[in-house]
Design a protein around this motif. Structure first.
Motif, mmCIF file in Angstrom:
data_model
loop_
_atom_site.group_PDB
_atom_site.id
_atom_site.type_symbol
_atom_site.label_atom_id
_atom_site.label_comp_id
_atom_site.label_asym_id
_atom_site.label_seq_id
_atom_site.Cartn_x
_atom_site.Cartn_y
_atom_site.Cartn_z
ATOM 1 N N LEU A 13 -9.253 20.493 -1.237
ATOM 2 C CA LEU A 13 -8.197 19.868 -0.451
ATOM 3 C C LEU A 13 -6.817 20.296 -0.938
ATOM 4 O O LEU A 13 -5.904 20.552 -0.140
ATOM 5 C CB LEU A 13 -8.322 18.342 -0.517
ATOM 6 C CG LEU A 13 -9.435 17.711 0.320
ATOM 7 C CD1 LEU A 13 -9.558 16.228 0.018
ATOM 8 C CD2 LEU A 13 -9.192 17.926 1.816
ATOM 9 N N LYS A 14 -6.665 20.394 -2.268
ATOM 10 C CA LYS A 14 -5.375 20.793 -2.829
ATOM 11 C C LYS A 14 -5.024 22.233 -2.431
ATOM 12 O O LYS A 14 -3.876 22.524 -2.057
ATOM 13 C CB LYS A 14 -5.434 20.676 -4.359
ATOM 14 C CG LYS A 14 -4.134 21.036 -5.088
ATOM 15 C CD LYS A 14 -3.014 20.060 -4.766
ATOM 16 C CE LYS A 14 -1.878 20.141 -5.775
ATOM 17 N NZ LYS A 14 -1.340 21.487 -5.966
ATOM 18 N N LYS A 15 -6.004 23.128 -2.500
ATOM 19 C CA LYS A 15 -5.753 24.519 -2.106
ATOM 20 C C LYS A 15 -5.364 24.611 -0.632
ATOM 21 O O LYS A 15 -4.438 25.336 -0.262
ATOM 22 C CB LYS A 15 -6.999 25.367 -2.364
ATOM 23 C CG LYS A 15 -7.277 25.681 -3.828
ATOM 24 C CD LYS A 15 -8.450 26.636 -3.947
ATOM 25 C CE LYS A 15 -8.720 27.024 -5.396
ATOM 26 N NZ LYS A 15 -9.286 25.910 -6.170
ATOM 27 N N MET A 16 -6.066 23.860 0.195
ATOM 28 C CA MET A 16 -5.771 23.871 1.630
ATOM 29 C C MET A 16 -4.387 23.277 1.899
ATOM 30 O O MET A 16 -3.600 23.815 2.684
ATOM 31 C CB MET A 16 -6.841 23.076 2.382
ATOM 32 C CG MET A 16 -8.238 23.651 2.291
ATOM 33 S SD MET A 16 -8.461 25.107 3.314
ATOM 34 C CE MET A 16 -8.404 24.386 4.937
ATOM 35 N N ARG A 68 -6.805 15.542 4.932
ATOM 36 C CA ARG A 68 -8.191 15.803 5.330
ATOM 37 C C ARG A 68 -8.472 15.235 6.709
ATOM 38 O O ARG A 68 -9.040 15.907 7.579
ATOM 39 C CB ARG A 68 -9.156 15.178 4.319
ATOM 40 C CG ARG A 68 -10.619 15.322 4.691
ATOM 41 C CD ARG A 68 -11.480 14.331 3.950
ATOM 42 N NE ARG A 68 -11.193 12.958 4.331
ATOM 43 C CZ ARG A 68 -11.743 11.893 3.770
ATOM 44 N NH1 ARG A 68 -12.597 12.038 2.780
ATOM 45 N NH2 ARG A 68 -11.437 10.681 4.173
ATOM 46 N N ASN A 69 -8.092 14.000 6.928
ATOM 47 C CA ASN A 69 -8.385 13.339 8.198
ATOM 48 C C ASN A 69 -7.682 13.995 9.379
ATOM 49 O O ASN A 69 -8.202 14.027 10.488
ATOM 50 C CB ASN A 69 -7.999 11.863 8.125
ATOM 51 C CG ASN A 69 -8.845 11.087 7.135
ATOM 52 O OD1 ASN A 69 -9.959 11.509 6.818
ATOM 53 N ND2 ASN A 69 -8.327 9.983 6.638
ATOM 54 N N GLU A 70 -6.497 14.528 9.125
ATOM 55 C CA GLU A 70 -5.706 15.093 10.222
ATOM 56 C C GLU A 70 -5.972 16.585 10.426
ATOM 57 O O GLU A 70 -5.977 17.076 11.556
ATOM 58 C CB GLU A 70 -4.210 14.896 9.953
ATOM 59 C CG GLU A 70 -3.791 13.431 9.961
ATOM 60 C CD GLU A 70 -2.334 13.254 9.584
ATOM 61 O OE1 GLU A 70 -1.644 14.283 9.408
ATOM 62 O OE2 GLU A 70 -1.881 12.107 9.462
ATOM 63 N N LYS A 71 -6.173 17.311 9.327
ATOM 64 C CA LYS A 71 -6.222 18.765 9.426
ATOM 65 C C LYS A 71 -7.620 19.363 9.266
ATOM 66 O O LYS A 71 -8.011 20.268 10.006
ATOM 67 C CB LYS A 71 -5.307 19.390 8.359
ATOM 68 C CG LYS A 71 -3.839 19.030 8.506
ATOM 69 C CD LYS A 71 -3.219 19.710 9.699
ATOM 70 C CE LYS A 71 -1.714 19.419 9.770
ATOM 71 N NZ LYS A 71 -1.103 20.052 10.965
ATOM 72 N N GLU A 108 -2.300 11.322 -0.120
ATOM 73 C CA GLU A 108 -1.793 12.329 0.821
ATOM 74 C C GLU A 108 -2.872 13.352 1.162
ATOM 75 O O GLU A 108 -2.965 13.825 2.304
ATOM 76 C CB GLU A 108 -0.576 13.038 0.231
ATOM 77 C CG GLU A 108 0.678 12.173 0.206
ATOM 78 C CD GLU A 108 1.820 12.864 -0.512
ATOM 79 O OE1 GLU A 108 2.869 13.065 0.126
ATOM 80 O OE2 GLU A 108 1.644 13.220 -1.703
ATOM 81 N N LEU A 109 -3.714 13.679 0.170
ATOM 82 C CA LEU A 109 -4.801 14.622 0.433
ATOM 83 C C LEU A 109 -5.814 14.033 1.406
ATOM 84 O O LEU A 109 -6.363 14.733 2.252
ATOM 85 C CB LEU A 109 -5.496 15.001 -0.877
ATOM 86 C CG LEU A 109 -4.733 15.939 -1.809
ATOM 87 C CD1 LEU A 109 -5.551 16.209 -3.065
ATOM 88 C CD2 LEU A 109 -4.388 17.250 -1.120
#
Length: 569
Positions: A356-359, A20-23, A15-16
């Motif tokens: 990535l987790k924080k974002m 990443r790829n989308e956001k 999911e991360l």
């Protein structure tokens, strides 16, 4: 107390990656601004695909200051051996680590590389020891053997601030203005790769916290940049771009791995790879024991590192049993390189996952906006997002503690630091006593500063034996020796020099008064105080020019200068 963002795994790595790829690509820097118009535009410019950040990267890479990094020490002098890190090889390793993280996060690699290549460009000869000596002098704590009569606190010296000064003021690239005309995002990332305040709540006169005085950004940047975004975002102690934050963490990672590598290479330290692996394994297993029974996103990465250390440890034990192996040296190198490679890999994965987790938590779960656009459309992050995870932080602490205890406290390193301290002080003492021992182009910088003070603060006139002369009329290479001597006396704040400007000194003209005037803004000074303000500015100009000259030296050049100044050939 459980660390936030580490337990209760609400998101999978898959999911991360999708996030990443989308956001994350939305946060790429798409716009940058310069403070000057670009030079050399022509009809072929549309054929060259080159953004502002890649241009900044190239300007840094082709600068004189960047080339000097090859002969500046990281921990060990390059003279100790060909394979020890210098500031240049450290910089290249930071660049590669930072680019790897940026690529993982779909961020701007050109911006990351530009910041990486420039982040240590302001380092002094002999590593941090040279930096400490210059800081003590510029803070008024070191009088170089009694040569500096008035020990005034001018704010100190810090290599990240000096990096900005080199790139924005001292490097000569164009005819019409100083500096290299870099974007503010690159300079901001370089400045904030390390701390920008002496302590969290730093104040210039905070006696309770024994603050030496904060470094003043306005003393290190091009006057044309005084009101741009670089100054505006000084209120944040971390970089407001994710790319700048990446370089700061990449600098940490690079130091951890190459300090171990260099320490193991120094045979005089007698560090045992077997003992290192044993100690590291014990500490890593303690961390695993704390987090293994909890739902932690980063535990698998730690387990991979533990498996690697266990495997390397077994290889070392096997090699120890077979001492007669012909290629033992090659195998020893392979074992060390395998450890270093996997330490880097662990940290890159850890920072990538943690960021990535924080974002993801902020945007997808908490629905919080952690960045915003400024008036120019630039993405501004008001939180320090790029960090180690709770596990990564503990691993970093383990390795850093080992480096400090086993390497930085060692006989070899401290002897090198002691020699470095002595050489820097002796160089400063020589130039302070007689600035004509410095090159003409350095004296030209000092002359330029003197003229600025004359034109903008106070029209200082020096009373000579048979005449009176404006201070800006005295040239270090053209005037009479007696006139130059009188100027130097003024710059040093000698009593004789002060009397040449203020014949009747007030009884309260002392170090306390000088310190007050030194830290006062010109507009706050009374008419009576302006001459004293001009004197303190001249003294600061004198010290800072010498400081800049020494800070720019390589280890070799500094050592040779010391020999030329003090040794009889």
């Amino acid at each position: 107390m459980e660390e936030k963002g580490c337990f209760v795994q609400k998101v999978s790595i898959k999911e991360l990656i999708e996030f990443r790829n989308e956001k994350m690509i939305e946060y790429k820097q798409k716009k940058s601004e310069r403070i000057f118009d670009d030079m050399g535009q022509d009809m072929f410019k549309d054929l060259i695909i080159r953004n502002d950040f890649s241009r900044d990267r190239d300007r840094i890479k082709f600068s004189r200051a960047f080339r000097r990094l090859q002969h500046k020490a990281q921990i060990y002098s390059h003279e100790k051996g060909d394979h020890y890190r210098t500031r240049l090889t450290h910089t290249l390793e930071v660049s590669q680590i930072a680019r790897s993280i940026a690529r993982n996060l779909n961020l701007n690699e050109d911006l990351v590389e530009a910041i990486s290549l420039g982040h240590d460009i302001g380092h002094t000869p002999f590593g941090h020891q040279g930096e400490r000596v210059l800081d003590e002098i510029m803070c008024g704590e070191e009088d170089i053997g009694g040569k500096i009569k008035y020990k005034i606190n001018y704010g100190g010296f810090k290599h990240n601030y000096h990096s900005i000064k080199i790139l924005d003021v001292l490097e000569v690239k164009y005819k019409d203005f100083k500096g290299m005309n870099l974007t503010w995002q690159v300079l901001e990332g370089i400045l904030k790769h390390t701390k920008i305040k002496r302590h969290i709540d730093c104040k210039r006169d905070d006696n309770e916290n024994k603050c030496k005085g904060c470094w003043d950004i306005h003393k290190f940047i091009n006057p044309k940049r005084q009101d741009d975004n670089l100054v505006e975002y000084m209120k944040y102690p971390f970089s407001i771009t994710l790319e700048g934050q990446i370089v700061a963490i990449a600098d940490e990672i690079a130091q951890r791995q190459h300090d171990i590598d260099d320490g193991l290479r120094d045979i005089e330290l007698k560090l045992s790879i077997e003992e290192l692996l044993e100690d590291l394994l014990i500490e890593l297993e303690k961390i695993e024991g704390k987090y293994n029974d909890k739902d932690c996103l980063y535990i698998e990465n730690l387990k991979d590192l533990i498996k690697t250390v266990e495997k390397i440890k077994k290889q070392v034990e096997e090699e120890k049993k077979n001492k007669t192996t012909k290629d033992s040296y090659s195998k020893d190198l392979y074992i060390k390189n395998t450890l270093i490679r996997n330490v880097i890999d662990f940290f890159i994965k850890d920072v990538t996952l943690s960021t990535l987790k924080k974002m993801y938590d902020a945007i997808c779960i908490s629905k919080v906006c952690i960045c915003e656009e400024d008036e120019q459309g630039n993405k501004i992050f008001k939180e320090d997002v790029v960090k180690f995870s709770c596990i990564g932080e503990k691993v970093n602490d383990i390795i850093e503690s080992y480096v400090k205890n086993k390497i930085l406290n060692s006989y070899n390193v401290n002897r090198f630091d002691g020699k470095s301290n002595f050489i820097i002080k002796q160089l400063f003492k020589a130039y302070y006593s007689n600035p004509r021992q410095m090159p003409t182009y350095i004296l030209d910088r000092l002359t330029e500063k003197i003229k600025y003070i004359y034109d903008n603060i106070y029209e200082i006139k020096i009373n000579l034996e048979d005449s009176e002369k404006d201070i800006n009329e005295i040239d270090f290479t053209k005037n009479k020796p007696s006139e130059i001597k009188a100027l130097i006396s003024v710059l040093k704040l000698d009593d004789e020099g002060i009397k040449k400007i203020i014949p009747k000194l007030d009884s309260d003209f002392n170090e306390t008064i000088l310190n007050i005037i030194a830290n006062k803004e010109i507009k706050q000074c009374s008419e009576k105080e302006l001459p004293i303000k001009a004197l303190t500015e001249l003294h600061y100009a004198y010290l800072s020019v010498i400081c800049d000259y020494i800070a720019g030296m390589t280890d070799n050049y500094a050592s040779n200068e010391y020999k030329k100044l003090y040794m009889v050939e």
